[in-house]
Design a protein around this motif. Structure first.
Motif, PDB file in Angstrom:
ATOM      1  N   ASN A  89      14.100  79.046  37.115  1.00 35.46           N
ATOM      2  CA  ASN A  89      14.867  79.381  38.323  1.00 35.46           C
ATOM      3  C   ASN A  89      14.305  78.595  39.515  1.00 35.46           C
ATOM      4  N   GLY A  90      14.960  78.740  40.642  1.00 36.71           N
ATOM      5  CA  GLY A  90      14.560  77.971  41.820  1.00 36.71           C
ATOM      6  C   GLY A  90      13.263  78.445  42.446  1.00 36.71           C
ATOM      7  N   THR A  91      12.911  79.694  42.188  1.00 36.47           N
ATOM      8  CA  THR A  91      11.666  80.236  42.747  1.00 36.47           C
ATOM      9  C   THR A  91      10.463  79.703  41.967  1.00 36.47           C
ATOM     10  N   ILE A 125       9.634  76.117  42.793  1.00 31.41           N
ATOM     11  CA  ILE A 125       8.814  75.862  43.993  1.00 31.41           C
ATOM     12  C   ILE A 125       7.339  76.137  43.717  1.00 31.41           C
ATOM     13  N   THR A 148      15.257  81.175  55.949  1.00 26.31           N
ATOM     14  CA  THR A 148      15.559  80.746  54.587  1.00 26.31           C
ATOM     15  C   THR A 148      15.624  81.987  53.728  1.00 26.31           C
ATOM     16  N   PHE A 149      16.024  81.825  52.470  1.00 22.16           N
ATOM     17  CA  PHE A 149      15.960  82.937  51.529  1.00 22.16           C
ATOM     18  C   PHE A 149      14.481  83.174  51.208  1.00 22.16           C
ATOM     19  N   ALA A 198      12.753  83.553  48.688  1.00 24.26           N
ATOM     20  CA  ALA A 198      12.148  82.871  47.535  1.00 24.26           C
ATOM     21  C   ALA A 198      11.239  81.719  47.962  1.00 24.26           C
ATOM     22  N   THR A 199      11.640  80.984  49.002  1.00 23.48           N
ATOM     23  CA  THR A 199      10.852  79.850  49.472  1.00 23.48           C
ATOM     24  C   THR A 199       9.422  80.297  49.781  1.00 23.48           C
ATOM     25  N   VAL A 204      13.431  73.213  54.008  1.00 27.71           N
ATOM     26  CA  VAL A 204      14.549  73.770  53.236  1.00 27.71           C
ATOM     27  C   VAL A 204      15.817  73.101  53.754  1.00 27.71           C
ATOM     28  N   ASP A 246      12.857  72.007  49.415  1.00 30.73           N
ATOM     29  CA  ASP A 246      13.619  73.080  48.770  1.00 30.73           C
ATOM     30  C   ASP A 246      15.100  72.723  48.878  1.00 30.73           C
ATOM     31  N   ALA A 305      17.555  74.051  47.053  1.00 33.29           N
ATOM     32  CA  ALA A 305      18.334  75.081  46.349  1.00 33.29           C
ATOM     33  C   ALA A 305      19.769  75.193  46.858  1.00 33.29           C
ATOM     34  N   GLN A 306      19.992  74.810  48.124  1.00 37.07           N
ATOM     35  CA  GLN A 306      21.332  74.930  48.709  1.00 37.07           C
ATOM     36  C   GLN A 306      21.963  73.565  48.971  1.00 37.07           C
ATOM     37  N   SER A 363      17.761  75.202  42.651  1.00 38.07           N
ATOM     38  CA  SER A 363      18.144  76.425  41.966  1.00 38.07           C
ATOM     39  C   SER A 363      19.540  76.216  41.394  1.00 38.07           C
ATOM     40  N   LYS A 403      25.153  78.946  43.451  1.00 37.65           N
ATOM     41  CA  LYS A 403      24.743  77.707  44.144  1.00 37.65           C
ATOM     42  C   LYS A 403      25.783  76.609  43.869  1.00 37.65           C
TER      43      LYS A 403
HETATM   44  C1  LIG Z   1      18.498  80.441  45.900  1.00 40.30           C
HETATM   45  C2  LIG Z   1      17.356  79.940  46.651  1.00 40.30           C
HETATM   46  C3  LIG Z   1      16.060  79.884  46.091  1.00 40.30           C
HETATM   47  C4  LIG Z   1      15.688  80.553  44.807  1.00 40.30           C
HETATM   48  O1  LIG Z   1      16.376  80.202  43.712  1.00 40.30           O
HETATM   49  P1  LIG Z   1      16.470  81.184  42.446  1.00 40.30           P
HETATM   50  O2  LIG Z   1      17.048  80.312  41.397  1.00 40.30           O
HETATM   51  O3  LIG Z   1      17.363  82.319  42.816  1.00 40.30           O
HETATM   52  O4  LIG Z   1      15.097  81.641  42.116  1.00 40.30           O
HETATM   53  C5  LIG Z   1      15.061  79.254  46.817  1.00 40.30           C
HETATM   54  N1  LIG Z   1      15.306  78.744  48.032  1.00 40.30           N
HETATM   55  C6  LIG Z   1      16.506  78.822  48.616  1.00 40.30           C
HETATM   56  C7  LIG Z   1      16.699  78.208  49.969  1.00 40.30           C
HETATM   57  C8  LIG Z   1      17.578  79.428  47.957  1.00 40.30           C
HETATM   58  O5  LIG Z   1      18.773  79.484  48.555  1.00 40.30           O
END
Ligand SMILES: *Cc1c(COP(=O)(O)O)cnc(C)c1O
Length: 363
Positions: free
Chosen positions: A55-57, A60, A81-82, A84-85, A127, A153, A155-156, A177, A182
């Motif tokens: 996953n995106g988390t 990172i 940011t979300f 997770a970052t 990000v 990052d 992810a978006q 991610s 996404k």
């Molecule tokens: C979605 C997202 C993540 C985490 O990704 P996951 O796949 O849900 O773990 C990290 N950073 C940002 C900016 C995100 O939008």
């Protein structure tokens, strides 16, 4: 906000065939479908190394760990940011250090990032928020001048560009991610890491797979953060369509921008030379709750990204921040709302959304 069912319907034949191939081969963990996707995604970026992960988390935290960032180190990022970052920074034992965002682009304020560099700073984690693009050449010069690592990052922001170059190819590493919502979404959780050196790549491959060199030889303590074969197969199919979907998002955003700009609303600025991919379409509004409720009555969804900046989240109270510390992020979190955007959105839908929004929203 998004119409994932419409996207599936449009490519159902290819997807079902790809899933069937995984079922036939029973290649569920890593394996052929993952390596095919890794090769294609990395090549499309013109990057050197690419690794699929869970996953995106985890992407990172794996990237940070592989670049040698851990306990006692500080990593500069933004509170807008979300979470997770920042979780990933904490997972490797490092301390997140926040800097505010630019009031027009909503991306990390690079001047403030430079001012926040201290003795313990080891990395900057920009990000590319909402699918917009940080000014990476400027950020890379700051990082180089201070000997810092950079992890992007993305992810978006799959396939967003700055100066014609894809995001994710500026920093020492970049993470993605493929959460279903996404821009490039799997059918479950999945993530990706691009990197620049053989050393980082090798270390990351071990970190996501129990620290192994081969089946029962483990030379470090790793994790189970692998990508699934089914996700690799689905992502390989979707990757063939991502450029078209991105153009459709960009053209929807241009229509929103025209209508909302004419009506006097503040929309996100994209820097000259940047090509945003509009994971979200944020717009600022003075009476957000009222505007959201009104458009909801007309059957129109909207979202808030994000209602509380991270420095004011209970989970991060130990950092000792107070309201007023990052005023741009705080103002945006009070004013911003996201309008529906996805590749399949039609002109009629945009017209209906904007006329409902403009009828109620105050600038
Ligand atoms: C979605 C997202 C993540 C985490 O990704 P996951 O796949 O849900 O773990 C990290 N950073 C940002 C900016 C995100 O939008």
């Amino acid at each position: 906000m998004v119409d994932l069912k419409a996207q599936y319907e449009a490519i159902r034949g290819e997807i079902d065939e790809a899933i069937q191939a995984v079922l036939e081969s029973q290649d569920f963990i890593k394996g052929r479908f993952v390596s095919e996707f890794e090769r294609a995604f990395t090549e499309m970026h013109g990057a050197r190394f690419g690794l699929g992960c869970s996953n995106g988390t985890s992407a990172i935290s794996t990237a940070l760990q592989a670049l040698g960032i851990g306990t006692g180190d500080e990593v500069i990022t933004t509170p807008m940011t979300f979470i997770a970052t920042v979780e990933a920074i904490c997972h490797v034992g490092a301390k997140p250090v926040f800097v505010d965002i630019d009031p027009e682009t909503y991306q990390m304020d690079i001047g403030k990032a430079e001012a926040a560099i201290g003795k313990a700073t080891r990395a900057i984690l920009p990000v590319h928020l909402y699918g917009n693009v940080c000014e990476m050449p400027a950020l890379m010069s700051v990082a180089e001048a201070h000997g810092l690592k950079v992890v992007e990052d993305c992810a978006q922001a799959h396939f967003a560009r700055f100066g014609g170059k894809f995001v994710g190819t500026f920093g020492d590493a970049a993470t993605f991610s493929f959460y279903p919502g996404k821009n490039l979404g799997a059918f479950g959780d999945a993530g990706f890491i691009l990197s620049r050196t053989q050393e980082a790549e090798t270390l990351m491959r071990k970190l996501v797979d129990h620290g192994r060199m081969d089946k029962y030889n483990h030379d470090l303590i790793g994790f189970n953060n692998r990508m699934d074969g089914l996700q690799g197969a689905v992502l390989s199919v979707k990757l063939k369509h991502i450029q078209r979907w991105t153009k459709q998002r960009q053209s929807a955003a241009a229509k929103y921008g025209q209508i909302l700009g004419d009506a006097g609303f503040r929309t996100m600025k994209v820097l000259p030379g940047a090509e945003a991919v509009y994971h979200l379409y944020p717009v600022q509004v003075a009476n957000r709750e009222e505007a959201m409720a009104y458009i909801r009555e007309q059957g129109i969804a909207s979202g808030i990204h994000y209602p509380t900046p991270l420095h004011l989240q209970p989970a991060l109270a130990y950092l000792g921040h107070a309201p007023g510390d990052f005023p741009v992020s705080e103002t945006l979190s009070r004013r911003v709302m996201s309008l529906p955007i996805f590749p399949e959105i039609s002109d009629q839908q945009i017209a209906r959304i904007t006329s409902a929004f403009v009828a109620k929203a105050k600038q």
